[in-house]
Design an enzyme around this catalytic site. Structure first.
Site, PDB file in Angstrom:
ATOM      1  N   ASP A  26       1.427  -4.014  -9.496  1.00 35.69           N
ATOM      2  CA  ASP A  26       1.135  -5.449 -10.075  1.00 35.69           C
ATOM      3  C   ASP A  26       1.316  -5.524 -11.528  1.00 35.69           C
ATOM      4  O   ASP A  26       2.175  -6.424 -12.001  1.00 35.69           O
ATOM      5  CB  ASP A  26      -0.360  -5.703 -10.001  1.00 35.69           C
ATOM      6  N   SER A  61     -12.276 -18.697 -21.589  1.00 36.83           N
ATOM      7  CA  SER A  61     -11.510 -18.978 -20.173  1.00 36.83           C
ATOM      8  C   SER A  61     -11.769 -20.524 -19.995  1.00 36.83           C
ATOM      9  O   SER A  61     -12.887 -20.854 -19.748  1.00 36.83           O
ATOM     10  CB  SER A  61     -11.736 -18.216 -19.157  1.00 36.83           C
ATOM     11  N   GLU A  64      -7.570  -1.042 -14.782  1.00 38.18           N
ATOM     12  CA  GLU A  64      -8.034  -1.209 -13.524  1.00 38.18           C
ATOM     13  C   GLU A  64      -8.850   0.023 -13.064  1.00 38.18           C
ATOM     14  O   GLU A  64      -9.694   0.000 -12.202  1.00 38.18           O
ATOM     15  CB  GLU A  64      -6.827  -1.392 -12.318  1.00 38.18           C
ATOM     16  N   ASP A  94       2.402   2.021  -3.091  1.00 35.03           N
ATOM     17  CA  ASP A  94       2.609   2.320  -4.615  1.00 35.03           C
ATOM     18  C   ASP A  94       1.788   3.500  -4.891  1.00 35.03           C
ATOM     19  O   ASP A  94       2.247   4.612  -5.397  1.00 35.03           O
ATOM     20  CB  ASP A  94       2.089   1.344  -5.522  1.00 35.03           C
ATOM     21  N   GLY A 151      -8.574 -14.015  -7.353  1.00 41.71           N
ATOM     22  CA  GLY A 151      -8.872 -13.686  -5.891  1.00 41.71           C
ATOM     23  C   GLY A 151      -8.207 -13.615  -4.707  1.00 41.71           C
ATOM     24  O   GLY A 151      -8.280 -13.557  -3.648  1.00 41.71           O
ATOM     25  N   GLY A 164      -4.846 -12.426  -4.445  1.00 39.12           N
ATOM     26  CA  GLY A 164      -3.987 -11.335  -3.910  1.00 39.12           C
ATOM     27  C   GLY A 164      -2.717 -11.780  -4.765  1.00 39.12           C
ATOM     28  O   GLY A 164      -1.722 -11.244  -4.314  1.00 39.12           O
ATOM     29  N   LEU A 165      -2.520 -12.441  -5.843  1.00 37.64           N
ATOM     30  CA  LEU A 165      -1.408 -12.678  -6.593  1.00 37.64           C
ATOM     31  C   LEU A 165      -1.427 -11.972  -7.956  1.00 37.64           C
ATOM     32  O   LEU A 165      -0.651 -12.375  -8.818  1.00 37.64           O
ATOM     33  CB  LEU A 165      -1.147 -14.049  -6.755  1.00 37.64           C
ATOM     34  N   SER A 166      -2.543 -11.153  -8.262  1.00 36.26           N
ATOM     35  CA  SER A 166      -2.800 -10.311  -9.329  1.00 36.26           C
ATOM     36  C   SER A 166      -3.253 -11.166 -10.407  1.00 36.26           C
ATOM     37  O   SER A 166      -2.577 -10.908 -11.403  1.00 36.26           O
ATOM     38  CB  SER A 166      -1.445  -9.551  -9.552  1.00 36.26           C
ATOM     39  N   HIS A 226       0.753  -1.063   0.128  1.00 36.45           N
ATOM     40  CA  HIS A 226       0.070  -0.142  -0.051  1.00 36.45           C
ATOM     41  C   HIS A 226       0.822   1.289   0.104  1.00 36.45           C
ATOM     42  O   HIS A 226       0.595   2.132   0.372  1.00 36.45           O
ATOM     43  CB  HIS A 226      -1.118  -0.081   1.208  1.00 36.45           C
TER      44      HIS A 226
HETATM   45  C1  GLA Z   1      -3.167  -4.315  -4.936  1.00 35.83           C
HETATM   46  C2  GLA Z   1      -2.908  -3.053  -6.014  1.00 35.83           C
HETATM   47  C3  GLA Z   1      -1.539  -2.755  -5.905  1.00 35.83           C
HETATM   48  C4  GLA Z   1      -0.869  -2.493  -4.718  1.00 35.83           C
HETATM   49  C5  GLA Z   1      -1.294  -3.706  -3.566  1.00 35.83           C
HETATM   50  C6  GLA Z   1      -1.090  -3.302  -2.173  1.00 35.83           C
HETATM   51  O1  GLA Z   1      -2.271  -5.417  -5.226  1.00 35.83           O
HETATM   52  O2  GLA Z   1      -3.465  -3.656  -7.092  1.00 35.83           O
HETATM   53  O3  GLA Z   1      -1.481  -1.488  -6.801  1.00 35.83           O
HETATM   54  O4  GLA Z   1      -1.640  -1.232  -3.938  1.00 35.83           O
HETATM   55  O5  GLA Z   1      -2.810  -3.940  -3.467  1.00 35.83           O
HETATM   56  O6  GLA Z   1       0.351  -2.944  -1.998  1.00 35.83           O
END
Ligand code: GLA
Length: 394
Positions: A175, A68, A163, A37, A125, A127-129, A35
Site C-alpha cells: 500500500d 480531520s 502500521e 506482498d 475502511g 480497503g483502498l488504503s 496477500h
Molecule cells: C492490505 C495490506 C497489504 C497487502 C494487502 C493484501 O492492503 O496493507 O500489505 O497485504 O492487504 O494483498
C-alpha cells in the site's frame, strides 16, 4: 467540499489568516497479486485519483495540532514533538503521529510543530488504503515543510513501520509503495522481496476500471489479517525443513505441488497454495497486459478471486456476491476483490458502453442478497503522494 471551503475551515479552526500549503496522497487499488506482498511475491497495484488532502502550516513552537474534516466531531487533537507515543484516545491522529515519530527517530530534523488539516475522499475502511494514504501524506508534508531530503523508498518503509510497530497491523509493503511511487495512468509491478519495480501503462481504451464498494466496513487490525500472515509463516517454516527458500514467493507452482506434503496443517497448505499460485498469476497477468491480451488478464483476475475465496478464505458473502454478479455481466473482462478482503472493495474491468447498465444490475442483485446497496466509483489512475502547487480542486 470545495477547496475554498477547506481553506476557510483551516483558517477558522487554527485561527490564522495565512494561506496553508497543500499536499495530496492517493488511495490505491490492486489489480492482481493479493496477500503476496508479505510472502515475498509480486503485486500489481495502481494509485487512484481519490485520496487524502492536507492543508498545513508550520508553527514556531513545538506543538502539533491535527484536525480531520472527516472526524470533525473529535475537534483538534494536540500533542507535542516530544510526546508522540501511541494513545488510543487520539484515534485517527495516531497515523500521522506515528509517521512523525519514526521520521524523527530516523534522524530527520523536524525542528518545529505544525497545524495540519486532513481531508480524505477515500471511504474509510473500504480497503483502498486510507491509512497508508495518511502515512505517506504526512511523509511528503514533512519533506516539503522542513526541506528534508528523503529517499522515497525510505519514506515508504517508514510508513509500513507505522502500521507494523505503532498501529499493530502486520501488513506488507504494497500500500505504501503504490501510494508513494504511483504514476498517472500506470500500474506498478513490485517484487516485494527485492523492492524492484516497473511501471506499465494502463491503456484500457474502450474499457474502464470500476471500484465496487461492498459497504461492509472492515478494520485491518480486528480482522484475520495477522492470522493469515502467521499461517503462511508456519507453512514456510515447514517447507524450509527441506527446501532452501526465503519466502513462498520463491516457489514455482510445480515445486509447490511436489513439496506441499511438508506442510502439516491442511489449512496452512491452502494458504500457501494461494500465495504461490497468486504470485505466478501476477507475473503472468503483467505479461498478458503487455501483449495486449486484456481478456486473458481478466481471466486471471477471476482466478485470483476464486483462490482468495476458496484457499485464502478472505472474501465473505458481500465480496463474493458482488464479484460473481459482476463477472456474469456482458462487457466484463474480469472482477476480483482488491486489498485485504473481509469486506471492503472489489474491482471490475468493464467495457465503457456497458458501465451504466452494469452498475444497475449488479447493485440490484447485491442489494437483494445482502440487504443494503453497494457503491460504484470510476477509477482513474493518478500520481503518487506530492505537494500540490498548481490549481487544485477537491
Ligand atoms: C492490505 C495490506 C497489504 C497487502 C494487502 C493484501 O492492503 O496493507 O500489505 O497485504 O492487504 O494483498
Amino acid at each position: 467540499m470545495r477547496n475554498q471551503q477547506l481553506l476557510n475551515t483551516f483558517q477558522t479552526i487554527f485561527s490564522t489568516t495565512e494561506t496553508p500549503r497543500i499536499f495530496f496522497a492517493p488511495g490505491r487499488i490492486n489489480l492482481i497479486g493479493e496477500h503476496t506482498d508479505y510472502n515475498g511475491g509480486h503485486v500489481f497495484p495502481a494509485s487512484i485519483s481519490y485520496g487524502t488532502y492536507a492543508l498545513v502550516q508550520k508553527r514556531n513552537d513545538q506543538k502539533l495540532r491535527f484536525y480531520s474534516q472527516n472526524f470533525s466531531h473529535t475537534g483538534i487533537i494536540e500533542c507535542n514533538l516530544a510526546e508522540l507515543d501511541y494513545l488510543q484516545r487520539d484515534g485517527w491522529a495516531n497515523f500521522p503521529k506515528g509517521m512523525i515519530k519514526f521520521m524523527q527517530e530516523r534522524g530527520y530534523n523536524i525542528a518545529t510543530g505544525m497545524d495540519i488539516l486532513y481531508y480524505g475522499v477515500i471511504p474509510n475502511g473500504a480497503g483502498l488504503s486510507s491509512s497508508a494514504s495518511i502515512e505517506m501524506l504526512t511523509g511528503v508534508v514533512l519533506e516539503g515543510l522542513y526541506n528534508l531530503t528523503i529517499d522515497r523508498v525510505d519514506m515508504i518503509l517508514l510508513g509500513q513501520k507505522v502500521e507494523n510497530d505503532y498501529i499493530g497491523v502486520n501488513s506488507g509493503i504494497m500500500d505504501q509503495f503504490a501510494i508513494g511511487k504511483g504514476k498517472k495512468d500506470h500500474a506498478l509491478l513490485l517484487n516485494c522481496e527485492t523492492l524492484e519495480y516497473t511501471y506499465t501503462p494502463l491503456e484500457l481504451k474502450i474499457h474502464q476500471i470500476i471500484i465496487m464498494n461492498t459497504n461492509k466496513q472492515r478494520t485491518l487490525s480486528s480482522s484475520k489479517y495477522n492470522e493469515r500472515r502467521a499461517q503462511c509463516e508456519h507453512a514456510l517454516a515447514n517447507l524450509q525443513t527441506e527446501l532452501p527458500i526465503k519466502s513462498l514467493g520463491d516457489l514455482t507452482v510445480e515445486q509447490f505441488e511436489q513439496w506441499k506434503h511438508l506442510i502439516k496443517d491442511k489449512t496452512h497448505q491452502k494458504r500457501a497454495k494461494h500465495a504461490v499460485y497468486e504470485n505466478v498469476r501476477t507475473i503472468e497477468a503483467l505479461q498478458k497486459l503487455n501483449d495486449g491480451k486484456l481478456a486473458d488478464f481478466g481471466k486471471l483476475m477471476n482466478e485470483s478471486h476464486a483462490s482468495l475465496q476458496n484457499d485464502y478464505e478472505v472474501t465473505g458473502l458481500e465480496l463474493d456476491t458482488l464479484v460473481s454478479a459482476a463477472q456474469q455481466q456482458s462487457g466484463v473482462i474480469g472482477a476480483r476483490m482488491t486489498g485485504a478482503g473481509f469486506g471492503g472493495c472489489a474491482i471490475a474491468i468493464v467495457e465503457k458502453e456497458h458501465v451504466d447498465r452494469f452498475k444497475i444490475i449488479v447493485n440490484d442483485y447485491y442489494t437483494k442478497i445482502v440487504g443494503y446497496p453497494a457503491t460504484f466509483y470510476l477509477a482513474t489512475i493518478g500520481d503518487g503522494a506530492k505537494e500540490i502547487t498548481e490549481e487544485w480542486r477537491v
